[in-house]
Enzyme design. Structure first.
Site, PDB file in Angstrom:
ATOM      1  N   ARG A  45      -1.316   9.794  -3.119  1.00 42.89           N
ATOM      2  CA  ARG A  45      -0.489  11.012  -3.086  1.00 42.89           C
ATOM      3  C   ARG A  45      -1.291  12.287  -3.344  1.00 42.89           C
ATOM      4  O   ARG A  45      -0.780  13.257  -3.898  1.00 42.89           O
ATOM      5  CB  ARG A  45       0.633  10.937  -4.131  1.00 42.89           C
ATOM      6  CG  ARG A  45       1.684   9.908  -3.865  1.00 42.89           C
ATOM      7  CD  ARG A  45       2.481  10.214  -2.605  1.00 42.89           C
ATOM      8  NE  ARG A  45       3.649   9.368  -2.531  1.00 42.89           N
ATOM      9  CZ  ARG A  45       3.641   8.104  -2.138  1.00 42.89           C
ATOM     10  NH1 ARG A  45       2.504   7.543  -1.754  1.00 42.89           N
ATOM     11  NH2 ARG A  45       4.750   7.409  -2.102  1.00 42.89           N
ATOM     12  N   SER A  72      10.264  10.329  -5.292  1.00 45.24           N
ATOM     13  CA  SER A  72       9.702   9.819  -6.549  1.00 45.24           C
ATOM     14  C   SER A  72       9.264  10.989  -7.413  1.00 45.24           C
ATOM     15  O   SER A  72       8.470  11.818  -6.975  1.00 45.24           O
ATOM     16  CB  SER A  72       8.480   8.953  -6.280  1.00 45.24           C
ATOM     17  OG  SER A  72       8.832   7.831  -5.537  1.00 45.24           O
ATOM     18  N   GLU A  74       4.766  13.202  -9.991  1.00 47.37           N
ATOM     19  CA  GLU A  74       4.260  13.215  -8.617  1.00 47.37           C
ATOM     20  C   GLU A  74       4.702  14.510  -7.945  1.00 47.37           C
ATOM     21  O   GLU A  74       4.006  15.081  -7.112  1.00 47.37           O
ATOM     22  CB  GLU A  74       4.835  12.004  -7.871  1.00 47.37           C
ATOM     23  CG  GLU A  74       4.087  11.622  -6.621  1.00 47.37           C
ATOM     24  CD  GLU A  74       4.901  11.892  -5.381  1.00 47.37           C
ATOM     25  OE1 GLU A  74       4.366  12.544  -4.475  1.00 47.37           O
ATOM     26  OE2 GLU A  74       6.067  11.464  -5.307  1.00 47.37           O
TER      27      GLU A  74
HETATM   28  N1  EPU Z   1      11.964  -1.287  -9.715  1.00 45.20           N
HETATM   29  C1  EPU Z   1      12.668  -1.502 -10.878  1.00 45.20           C
HETATM   30  N2  EPU Z   1      13.921  -0.985 -10.977  1.00 45.20           N
HETATM   31  C2  EPU Z   1      14.482  -0.279  -9.967  1.00 45.20           C
HETATM   32  C3  EPU Z   1      13.772  -0.051  -8.776  1.00 45.20           C
HETATM   33  C4  EPU Z   1      12.493  -0.567  -8.673  1.00 45.20           C
HETATM   34  O1  EPU Z   1      12.211  -2.150 -11.806  1.00 45.20           O
HETATM   35  O2  EPU Z   1      15.625   0.158 -10.141  1.00 45.20           O
HETATM   36  C5  EPU Z   1      10.631  -1.897  -9.608  1.00 45.20           C
HETATM   37  C6  EPU Z   1      10.736  -3.201  -8.835  1.00 45.20           C
HETATM   38  O3  EPU Z   1       9.873  -4.119  -9.440  1.00 45.20           O
HETATM   39  C7  EPU Z   1      10.211  -2.841  -7.469  1.00 45.20           C
HETATM   40  C8  EPU Z   1       9.179  -1.787  -7.827  1.00 45.20           C
HETATM   41  O4  EPU Z   1       9.767  -1.043  -8.900  1.00 45.20           O
HETATM   42  O5  EPU Z   1       9.627  -3.919  -6.825  1.00 45.20           O
HETATM   43  C9  EPU Z   1       8.813  -0.881  -6.696  1.00 45.20           C
HETATM   44  O6  EPU Z   1       9.975  -0.214  -6.248  1.00 45.20           O
HETATM   45  P1  EPU Z   1      10.009   0.475  -4.801  1.00 45.20           P
HETATM   46  O7  EPU Z   1       9.667  -0.512  -3.769  1.00 45.20           O
HETATM   47  O8  EPU Z   1      11.305   1.192  -4.649  1.00 45.20           O
HETATM   48  O9  EPU Z   1       8.810   1.494  -4.819  1.00 45.20           O
HETATM   49  P2  EPU Z   1       8.242   2.494  -5.898  1.00 45.20           P
HETATM   50  O10 EPU Z   1       6.905   2.020  -6.328  1.00 45.20           O
HETATM   51  O11 EPU Z   1       9.238   2.761  -6.965  1.00 45.20           O
HETATM   52  C10 EPU Z   1       6.932   3.841  -4.099  1.00 45.20           C
HETATM   53  C11 EPU Z   1       6.764   5.270  -3.664  1.00 45.20           C
HETATM   54  C12 EPU Z   1       7.953   5.695  -2.820  1.00 45.20           C
HETATM   55  C13 EPU Z   1       8.068   4.768  -1.634  1.00 45.20           C
HETATM   56  C14 EPU Z   1       8.232   3.333  -2.147  1.00 45.20           C
HETATM   57  C15 EPU Z   1       8.265   2.328  -1.027  1.00 45.20           C
HETATM   58  C16 EPU Z   1       5.445   6.338  -5.391  1.00 45.20           C
HETATM   59  C17 EPU Z   1       5.423   7.334  -6.505  1.00 45.20           C
HETATM   60  N3  EPU Z   1       6.621   6.124  -4.820  1.00 45.20           N
HETATM   61  O12 EPU Z   1       8.044   3.810  -4.987  1.00 45.20           O
HETATM   62  O13 EPU Z   1       7.669   6.994  -2.327  1.00 45.20           O
HETATM   63  O14 EPU Z   1       9.180   5.112  -0.803  1.00 45.20           O
HETATM   64  O15 EPU Z   1       7.098   2.999  -2.980  1.00 45.20           O
HETATM   65  O16 EPU Z   1       6.999   2.177  -0.501  1.00 45.20           O
HETATM   66  O17 EPU Z   1       4.390   5.809  -5.039  1.00 45.20           O
HETATM   67  C18 EPU Z   1       7.940   9.309  -2.817  1.00 45.20           C
HETATM   68  O18 EPU Z   1       6.704   9.355  -2.907  1.00 45.20           O
HETATM   69  O19 EPU Z   1       8.657  10.325  -2.990  1.00 45.20           O
HETATM   70  C19 EPU Z   1       8.573   8.032  -2.541  1.00 45.20           C
HETATM   71  C20 EPU Z   1       9.900   7.870  -2.479  1.00 45.20           C
END
Ligand code: EPU
Length: 363
Positions: A182, A255, A359
């Site tokens: 990012r 995020s 972020e």
């Molecule tokens: N999780 C929880 N509780 C929840 C939701 C998620 O514990 O309510 C845990 C789960 O273990 C899940 C993990 O978090 O497997 C990852 O969740 P998710 O796949 O939604 O992805 P994220 O790591 O939370 C990142 C990016 C998002 C992107 C998603 C999908 C960052 C800061 N965020 O989120 O990007 O859409 O992966 O690839 O890296 C953004 O940058 O604005 C953004 C939305």
């Protein structure tokens, strides 16, 4: 150039913060933008009598300067005292095709998802996992947008910019952009120097699906339309819609925090905490980040601290994805978001000894 003074920025930031700026300037072409930095031969604008002789038009605009895209990754913490610039350079064109590689160029002000639609409809691989991300193409390349196992840096060929130091256009190759999670040099060391005019992306006619993230493969296969850029796009949009709030309905900036990358011993502390709470079979979600480091989803840490779905005045933590802070009522103030941010950081720090970093860019 369209210039407005004392402009309300509520519609220019997806968080819906009710703030304003002293001056707002929008331009349609690279030439229009670069003309801000030309000294007119006769000393105008303004003429010698007003003391503007030899000054560039940019010198006459209120400082500081801020360049925004779709305002989808910003938190305005108050009214902005200077000039906010916004690009309306909007186009998508194919530059070349050879050996299965297709180069396309998108103007910085083009909606990012329009780029994704263009590629999906033309059967081009490379951006389908990045479908549905709010914002514009220029900002996408600046912040290295990423989702579902893909990042824009993997397909950026070059970025065409105006350089405020040499006062000329410059084409910067992807490897010189300093890309990281990012981030890029445009946000870090060279912040304020380059303004993106357009981005050249390298797409592929050869199938290159990346379906390993979460339930993406299942979602694509369940749709039964084969594996194409368009079917992957639709699956990604479906997953996003189920998990992430639509900024046109609930103010948010995606995020809010980065996923922390911590040394293995910090992860061991988190794991011990989870096993003592949920039993020895419990697996803390995490990803190996190499060199003895581990990436832990901030969403998990925040949820463990009890924040999921919680409200703080008019601000809140989204109930389906606690990494996203929301403007619940549409009237949240910057201070309410900042207070909530501080509380979340403090409780994750106290519980796990891990410091979350935002972020979303604070202005
Ligand atoms: N999780 C929880 N509780 C929840 C939701 C998620 O514990 O309510 C845990 C789960 O273990 C899940 C993990 O978090 O497997 C990852 O969740 P998710 O796949 O939604 O992805 P994220 O790591 O939370 C990142 C990016 C998002 C992107 C998603 C999908 C960052 C800061 N965020 O989120 O990007 O859409 O992966 O690839 O890296 C953004 O940058 O604005 C953004 C939305």
């Amino acid at each position: 150039m369209k210039i407005e003074y004392n402009k309300d920025l509520t519609g220019c930031n997806t968080f819906g913060m009710r703030v304003s700026c002293s001056c707002f300037a929008e331009y349609d072409t690279p030439e229009e933008y670069s003309s801000l930095y030309c000294v007119p031969p006769d000393g105008s604008p303004g003429g010698t009598s007003s003391g503007t002789a030899g000054k560039m038009p940019a010198d006459l605009l209120p400082k500081p300067f801020l360049h925004i895209g779709g305002g989808s990754n910003l938190l305005f913490t108050g009214d902005f005292p200077g000039t906010v610039f916004h690009s309306r350079i909007r186009f998508i064109r194919e530059l070349s095709r050879s050996g299965g590689n297709v180069l396309i160029e998108a103007g910085a002000g083009t909606l990012w998802d329009d780029v994704c639609v263009f590629c999906a409809e033309n059967g081009l691989w490379g951006v389908e996992n990045l479908s549905g991300i709010p914002g514009e193409a220029g900002a996408a390349a600046v912040q290295n947008i990423g989702a579902y196992g893909a990042e824009i840096k993997d397909i950026v060929e070059e970025v065409k910019c105006f350089d405020a130091v040499t006062l000329s256009m410059k084409t910067i190759k992807a490897e010189e952009c300093g890309y990281g999670y990012r981030t890029s040099m445009f946000k870090e060391g060279a912040k304020g120097r380059y303004t993106v005019m357009s981005v050249v992306l390298r797409l592929s006619e050869t199938p290159k699906p990346r379906l390993e993230y979460g339930h993406l493969r299942e979602a694509v296969e369940a749709a039964g339309a084969g594996i194409t850029p368009l079917s992957v796009r639709h699956a990604v949009l479906g997953i996003r819609n189920a998990k992430l709030p639509d900024p046109s309905k609930i103010g948010n900036a995606g995020s809010f925090f980065k996923n922390p990358v911590v040394p293995k011993f910090s992860f061991d502390i988190v794991e011990n905490y989870a096993k003592s709470r949920y039993g020895d079979d419990y697996e803390v979600p995490h990803f190996d980040a190499g060199s003895g480091f581990v990436k832990i989803p901030a969403a998990w840490l925040i949820e463990q601290c009890g924040w999921k779905g919680k409200r703080h005045g008019n601000a809140g933590v989204y109930e389906k994805q606690p990494l996203v802070l929301i403007n619940v009522t549409g009237t949240a103030t910057p201070q309410e978001i900042l207070d909530l941010e501080r509380k979340i950081i403090n409780s994750v720090e106290t519980t796990f000894g891990i410091g979350l970093t935002p972020e979303v860019e604070h202005i």
